[in-house]
Design a protein around this motif. Structure first.
Motif, mmCIF file in Angstrom:
data_model
loop_
_atom_site.group_PDB
_atom_site.id
_atom_site.type_symbol
_atom_site.label_atom_id
_atom_site.label_comp_id
_atom_site.label_asym_id
_atom_site.label_seq_id
_atom_site.Cartn_x
_atom_site.Cartn_y
_atom_site.Cartn_z
ATOM 1 N N ALA A 107 41.679 22.564 38.606
ATOM 2 C CA ALA A 107 41.002 21.476 39.321
ATOM 3 C C ALA A 107 40.081 22.037 40.402
ATOM 4 C CB ALA A 107 42.031 20.524 39.923
ATOM 5 N N LEU A 108 40.560 23.059 41.129
ATOM 6 C CA LEU A 108 39.737 23.687 42.161
ATOM 7 C C LEU A 108 38.476 24.294 41.547
ATOM 8 C CD1 LEU A 108 39.318 24.663 45.103
ATOM 9 C CD2 LEU A 108 40.651 26.700 44.474
ATOM 10 N N ARG A 109 38.649 25.018 40.451
ATOM 11 C CA ARG A 109 37.490 25.633 39.786
ATOM 12 C C ARG A 109 36.503 24.567 39.306
ATOM 13 N NH1 ARG A 109 40.994 29.857 36.582
ATOM 14 N NH2 ARG A 109 40.802 31.636 37.959
ATOM 15 N N GLU A 110 37.024 23.479 38.757
ATOM 16 C CA GLU A 110 36.152 22.402 38.277
ATOM 17 C C GLU A 110 35.353 21.816 39.438
ATOM 18 O OE1 GLU A 110 36.519 17.965 36.333
ATOM 19 O OE2 GLU A 110 38.116 19.408 35.958
ATOM 20 N N TRP A 111 36.030 21.541 40.540
ATOM 21 C CA TRP A 111 35.348 20.975 41.701
ATOM 22 C C TRP A 111 34.322 21.955 42.259
ATOM 23 C CZ3 TRP A 111 35.311 22.133 47.014
ATOM 24 C CH2 TRP A 111 34.668 21.167 47.805
ATOM 25 N N MET A 112 34.698 23.228 42.340
ATOM 26 C CA MET A 112 33.772 24.242 42.857
ATOM 27 C C MET A 112 32.545 24.365 41.946
ATOM 28 S SD MET A 112 35.050 25.353 45.707
ATOM 29 C CE MET A 112 34.457 26.987 46.090
ATOM 30 N N ALA A 113 32.749 24.268 40.655
ATOM 31 C CA ALA A 113 31.617 24.316 39.725
ATOM 32 C C ALA A 113 30.718 23.098 39.930
ATOM 33 C CB ALA A 113 32.117 24.379 38.291
ATOM 34 N N GLU A 114 31.330 21.962 40.174
ATOM 35 C CA GLU A 114 30.587 20.720 40.389
ATOM 36 C C GLU A 114 29.651 20.817 41.594
ATOM 37 O OE1 GLU A 114 32.293 16.498 41.222
ATOM 38 O OE2 GLU A 114 33.087 17.206 39.288
ATOM 39 N N ILE A 115 30.057 21.555 42.612
ATOM 40 C CA ILE A 115 29.216 21.696 43.802
ATOM 41 C C ILE A 115 28.423 23.010 43.789
ATOM 42 C CG2 ILE A 115 30.669 20.196 45.216
ATOM 43 C CD1 ILE A 115 31.718 22.792 46.592
ATOM 44 N N GLY A 116 28.403 23.680 42.632
ATOM 45 C CA GLY A 116 27.603 24.890 42.476
ATOM 46 C C GLY A 116 28.209 26.135 43.091
ATOM 47 N N GLN A 117 29.525 26.162 43.267
ATOM 48 C CA GLN A 117 30.198 27.297 43.908
ATOM 49 C C GLN A 117 31.231 27.959 43.000
ATOM 50 O OE1 GLN A 117 29.593 28.556 47.030
ATOM 51 N NE2 GLN A 117 27.868 27.157 47.130
ATOM 52 N N ARG A 118 31.065 27.853 41.695
ATOM 53 C CA ARG A 118 32.039 28.385 40.724
ATOM 54 C C ARG A 118 32.341 29.858 40.966
ATOM 55 N NH1 ARG A 118 35.849 28.056 37.154
ATOM 56 N NH2 ARG A 118 35.575 28.887 35.074
ATOM 57 N N ALA A 119 31.329 30.648 41.284
ATOM 58 C CA ALA A 119 31.525 32.094 41.463
ATOM 59 C C ALA A 119 32.494 32.406 42.597
ATOM 60 C CB ALA A 119 30.189 32.777 41.714
ATOM 61 N N THR A 120 32.662 31.484 43.525
ATOM 62 C CA THR A 120 33.578 31.689 44.641
ATOM 63 C C THR A 120 35.015 31.835 44.169
ATOM 64 O OG1 THR A 120 32.110 30.348 46.004
ATOM 65 C CG2 THR A 120 34.323 30.702 46.856
ATOM 66 N N VAL A 121 35.358 31.181 43.059
ATOM 67 C CA VAL A 121 36.740 31.197 42.565
ATOM 68 C C VAL A 121 36.819 31.802 41.160
ATOM 69 C CG1 VAL A 121 37.694 29.355 44.003
ATOM 70 C CG2 VAL A 121 36.496 28.768 41.890
ATOM 71 N N ARG A 122 36.058 32.851 40.947
ATOM 72 C CA ARG A 122 36.116 33.508 39.634
ATOM 73 C C ARG A 122 37.429 34.279 39.504
ATOM 74 N NH1 ARG A 122 32.629 36.484 42.640
ATOM 75 N NH2 ARG A 122 33.023 38.713 42.761
ATOM 76 N N VAL A 123 37.772 34.606 38.271
ATOM 77 C CA VAL A 123 39.040 35.280 37.980
ATOM 78 C C VAL A 123 39.078 36.634 38.678
ATOM 79 C CG1 VAL A 123 40.479 36.243 36.140
ATOM 80 C CG2 VAL A 123 39.258 34.099 35.769
ATOM 81 N N ALA A 124 40.182 36.887 39.366
ATOM 82 C CA ALA A 124 40.368 38.145 40.093
ATOM 83 C C ALA A 124 41.384 39.009 39.344
ATOM 84 C CB ALA A 124 40.859 37.849 41.504
ATOM 85 N N MET A 125 41.454 40.274 39.718
ATOM 86 C CA MET A 125 42.389 41.212 39.070
ATOM 87 C C MET A 125 43.832 40.740 39.195
ATOM 88 S SD MET A 125 42.976 43.740 37.194
ATOM 89 C CE MET A 125 41.369 44.453 37.007
ATOM 90 N N ILE A 126 44.197 40.164 40.331
ATOM 91 C CA ILE A 126 45.577 39.691 40.501
ATOM 92 C C ILE A 126 45.900 38.617 39.463
ATOM 93 C CG2 ILE A 126 45.010 37.971 42.271
ATOM 94 C CD1 ILE A 126 48.214 40.059 42.195
ATOM 95 N N GLY A 127 44.916 37.809 39.101
ATOM 96 C CA GLY A 127 45.111 36.796 38.070
ATOM 97 C C GLY A 127 45.364 37.424 36.708
ATOM 98 N N LYS A 128 44.688 38.514 36.434
ATOM 99 C CA LYS A 128 44.890 39.213 35.158
ATOM 100 C C LYS A 128 46.279 39.857 35.112
ATOM 101 C CE LYS A 128 40.002 40.065 34.315
ATOM 102 N NZ LYS A 128 39.831 39.252 33.147
ATOM 103 N N ILE A 129 46.703 40.414 36.232
ATOM 104 C CA ILE A 129 48.041 41.012 36.305
ATOM 105 C C ILE A 129 49.095 39.921 36.133
ATOM 106 C CG2 ILE A 129 49.677 42.200 37.822
ATOM 107 C CD1 ILE A 129 47.163 43.614 39.060
ATOM 108 N N LYS A 130 48.887 38.799 36.805
ATOM 109 C CA LYS A 130 49.806 37.654 36.692
ATOM 110 C C LYS A 130 49.903 37.191 35.244
ATOM 111 C CE LYS A 130 48.207 33.850 36.571
ATOM 112 N NZ LYS A 130 47.931 32.833 35.541
#
Length: 186
Positions: A107-130
């Motif tokens: 939901a956060l990513r969707e909202w951030m994309a809606e306001i043109g800020q998707r890159a702010t919440v792109r997948v990080a290494m910790i997410g890949k490890i998780k």
């Protein structure tokens, strides 16, 4: 819209959802091993579709949308099956944390994309490890056999707890990255 090989692999992963549920409940010896193999097949297609898309420049908007949906569906459905099969507080809480985080961050990513800020919440290494920890934990829990000295199911539970901790940690990192923008759009 052109359907690429990575998109076909993602669609295949989604098609494995009912297969996973049916195999999980089949009343034959070894159904748990078959369910673990179905989940491994899904995990391999997850890795393969991303690798092929990047390596051969076959990314598409539809694939970018569908891939995380397929991932989250496969994990959520499998965790629901596992909790239903073994409804312990530990398994229920860790599964709820993982699924809840996935919904929240999506939901956060969707909202951030809606306001043109998707890159702010792109997948990080910790997410890949998780994600890796989560996949290993789920396969172990699906397999659910105790080997002579090693209580494999307990290992799976422990790995899922670690995955849940990493889930909270990565979720907090995403929220922290988005916080300045969230405050501005309040």
């Amino acid at each position: 819209m052109t359907i690429t090989i990575p998109t076909v692999l993602t669609l295949f992963r989604i098609a494995l959802l009912p297969v996973m549920a049916v195999v999980f409940y089949l009343p034959f010896r070894g159904a748990n091993i078959a369910a673990a193999l179905v989940f491994i097949a899904a995990a391999v297609t997850d890795w393969a579709d991303g690798w092929i898309a990047r390596r051969f420049d076959m990314g598409s908007a539809f694939g970018a949308f569908l891939d995380p949906v397929a991932d989250k569906l496969m994990v959520a459905v499998t965790l629901f099956l596992l909790v239903q099969n073994n409804p312990t507080p530990l398994l229920a809480i860790t599964s709820a944390v993982i699924v809840g985080r996935e919904i929240s961050i999506s939901a956060l990513r969707e909202w951030m994309a809606e306001i043109g800020q998707r890159a702010t919440v792109r997948v990080a290494m910790i997410g890949k490890i998780k994600t890796t920890m989560q996949m290993i934990a789920i396969v172990v829990l699906l397999y659910q056999h105790d080997l002579e000295e090693l209580r494999l199911y307990r290992v799976g539970e422990s790995l899922l707890v670690i995955a849940a901790i990493l889930t909270i940690w990565s979720g907090m990192l995403y929220v922290r990255a988005a916080w300045p923008i969230l405050r501005r759009h309040n």
